[in-house]
Design an enzyme around this catalytic site. Structure first.
Site, mmCIF file in Angstrom:
data_model
loop_
_atom_site.group_PDB
_atom_site.id
_atom_site.type_symbol
_atom_site.label_atom_id
_atom_site.label_comp_id
_atom_site.label_asym_id
_atom_site.label_seq_id
_atom_site.Cartn_x
_atom_site.Cartn_y
_atom_site.Cartn_z
ATOM 1 N N ALA A 19 28.487 53.990 46.846
ATOM 2 C CA ALA A 19 27.604 55.019 46.283
ATOM 3 C C ALA A 19 28.140 55.597 44.975
ATOM 4 O O ALA A 19 27.382 56.105 44.140
ATOM 5 C CB ALA A 19 27.416 56.133 47.311
ATOM 6 N N HIS A 115 23.799 46.829 53.397
ATOM 7 C CA HIS A 115 23.167 47.911 54.163
ATOM 8 C C HIS A 115 21.650 47.931 53.946
ATOM 9 O O HIS A 115 21.003 48.953 54.148
ATOM 10 C CB HIS A 115 23.777 49.270 53.773
ATOM 11 C CG HIS A 115 25.210 49.387 54.183
ATOM 12 N ND1 HIS A 115 26.009 50.432 53.807
ATOM 13 C CD2 HIS A 115 25.989 48.566 54.925
ATOM 14 C CE1 HIS A 115 27.223 50.258 54.323
ATOM 15 N NE2 HIS A 115 27.234 49.131 54.986
ATOM 16 N N CYS A 126 6.093 44.629 64.118
ATOM 17 C CA CYS A 126 5.807 43.209 63.816
ATOM 18 C C CYS A 126 6.657 42.680 62.655
ATOM 19 O O CYS A 126 6.637 41.496 62.361
ATOM 20 C CB CYS A 126 4.307 43.050 63.463
ATOM 21 S SG CYS A 126 3.896 43.668 61.815
HETATM 22 N N1 APR Z 1 33.138 56.955 39.394
HETATM 23 C C1 APR Z 1 34.089 56.572 40.287
HETATM 24 N N2 APR Z 1 34.070 56.945 41.605
HETATM 25 C C2 APR Z 1 33.058 57.746 42.004
HETATM 26 C C3 APR Z 1 32.038 58.183 41.131
HETATM 27 C C4 APR Z 1 32.110 57.750 39.772
HETATM 28 N N3 APR Z 1 31.186 58.104 38.874
HETATM 29 N N4 APR Z 1 31.178 58.975 41.846
HETATM 30 C C5 APR Z 1 31.641 59.034 43.101
HETATM 31 N N5 APR Z 1 32.765 58.291 43.205
HETATM 32 C C6 APR Z 1 33.539 58.003 44.419
HETATM 33 C C7 APR Z 1 33.749 59.190 45.323
HETATM 34 O O1 APR Z 1 34.986 59.803 45.010
HETATM 35 C C8 APR Z 1 33.767 58.557 46.723
HETATM 36 O O2 APR Z 1 35.099 58.310 47.167
HETATM 37 O O3 APR Z 1 32.768 57.090 45.147
HETATM 38 C C9 APR Z 1 33.069 57.211 46.525
HETATM 39 C C10 APR Z 1 31.784 57.126 47.304
HETATM 40 O O4 APR Z 1 32.123 57.087 48.661
HETATM 41 P P1 APR Z 1 31.005 57.412 49.754
HETATM 42 O O5 APR Z 1 30.243 58.606 49.319
HETATM 43 O O6 APR Z 1 31.702 57.400 51.097
HETATM 44 O O7 APR Z 1 30.005 56.196 49.668
HETATM 45 P P2 APR Z 1 30.199 54.750 50.254
HETATM 46 O O8 APR Z 1 31.657 54.365 50.292
HETATM 47 O O9 APR Z 1 29.305 53.857 49.494
HETATM 48 O O10 APR Z 1 29.658 54.931 51.760
HETATM 49 C C11 APR Z 1 29.533 53.740 52.528
HETATM 50 O O11 APR Z 1 28.471 54.991 54.298
HETATM 51 O O12 APR Z 1 26.945 56.619 54.792
HETATM 52 C C12 APR Z 1 27.159 55.268 54.802
HETATM 53 O O13 APR Z 1 25.554 53.578 54.606
HETATM 54 C C13 APR Z 1 26.165 54.611 53.890
HETATM 55 O O14 APR Z 1 26.524 52.802 52.306
HETATM 56 C C14 APR Z 1 27.029 54.052 52.764
HETATM 57 C C15 APR Z 1 28.363 53.868 53.441
#
Ligand code: APR
Length: 243
Positions: A19, A115, A126
């Site tokens: 994310a 995901h 369906c």
């Molecule tokens: N540049 C670098 N890092 C960033 C930035 C950025 N601009 N913005 C956010 N981050 C980092 C944050 O510090 C965080 O550690 O990205 C990381 C995002 O981690 P999560 O929010 O946990 O997202 P993600 O790892 O994709 O979550 C995995 O969890 O909730 C479920 O299905 C959902 O796909 C998701 C999965």
């Protein structure tokens, strides 16, 4: 920079995005302190099969809001760099936990959506697939009478086998594995960096916050992905010129 060197030397670079790749496009991530999306709603509550069955109105409202936000946002420049480097053979594939479809929108072709995707919805009865724009027009019922649910993997659901298989194959082939913007707290995505490392790949983690895998990475960059990819594009251009 070391990243430029590793990137230029690599024969098969695999990128795993989370994310954090989309926050600079205006989509909140899940777990960042303060601005993560889950601070308002509890993920285990709403992004789950239980919520879909027993909290249907809250579930629909949550996904309508996310689909709407998705349509108002667009891939930032970093996405276009990744797509360009795939076209010129410098990136082999992208494994993403994101459901925003931004990699494909920016031109990446070899993308494993582990995901699922918020761009589509399908009937829970369906399986009939359609655009998730239907959510914004409240088309929640399929002709068969079933419920149209977002094309994302909900907590409590199995992951798409083809995407996971593709990710496994790619993690084995990688000689450079770059994580962009994931806290690496969710399996099985957080397995692939170690899988790649076990197969001899160099592991790079680009993430604003620390992750549990920083200690095993060959390179850790705690900076904004937008900056890092812009620097890499510039660094590559410079070194290409020097050739
Ligand atoms: N540049 C670098 N890092 C960033 C930035 C950025 N601009 N913005 C956010 N981050 C980092 C944050 O510090 C965080 O550690 O990205 C990381 C995002 O981690 P999560 O929010 O946990 O997202 P993600 O790892 O994709 O979550 C995995 O969890 O909730 C479920 O299905 C959902 O796909 C998701 C999965």
């Amino acid at each position: 920079s070391m990243l430029t060197e590793l990137f230029k030397k690599s024969r098969h670079t695999v990128v795993l995005t989370g994310a954090g790749m989309s926050t600079e496009s205006g989509l909140p991530d899940f777990r960042s302190a303060l601005d993560g999306m889950w601070n308002e709603v509890d993920p285990l509550q709403l992004a789950s099969r239980d919520a879909m069955q027993y909290e249907r109105n809250m579930f629909v409202r949550f996904y309508k809001q996310r689909i709407k936000k998705l349509k108002e946002a667009s891939p930032h420049q970093g996405y276009y760099h990744l797509a360009e480097w795939e076209r010129n053979g410098e990136i082999g594939s992208i494994l993403t936990q994101n459901v925003d479809g931004f990699h494909q929108l920016a031109g990446s072709q070899n993308v494993a959506e582990m995901h699922g995707s918020l761009r589509v919805m399908y009937c829970d009865n369906c399986g009939e697939k359609s655009s998730s724009d239907g959510y914004l027009e409240d088309v929640l019922e399929c002709q068969c009478g079933g419920f149209n649910r977002p094309g994302v993997v909900l907590f409590g659901e199995p992951l798409p086998l083809n995407a996971i298989h593709q990710a496994k194959v790619e993690a084995k082939k990688a000689d450079l594995f770059i994580v962009l913007g994931s806290s690496l707290q969710v399996a099985p995505a957080n397995v692939f960096p170690m899988e790649a490392k076990r197969n001899g790949a160099k592991l790079v983690i680009v993430n604003e916050e620390e992750t549990d895998y920083d200690k095993v990475a060959d390179l850790v960059i705690h900076d904004k992905i937008g900056n890092v990819l812009a620097d890499l594009a510039e660094g590559k251009a410079l070194s290409d010129k020097r050739k």
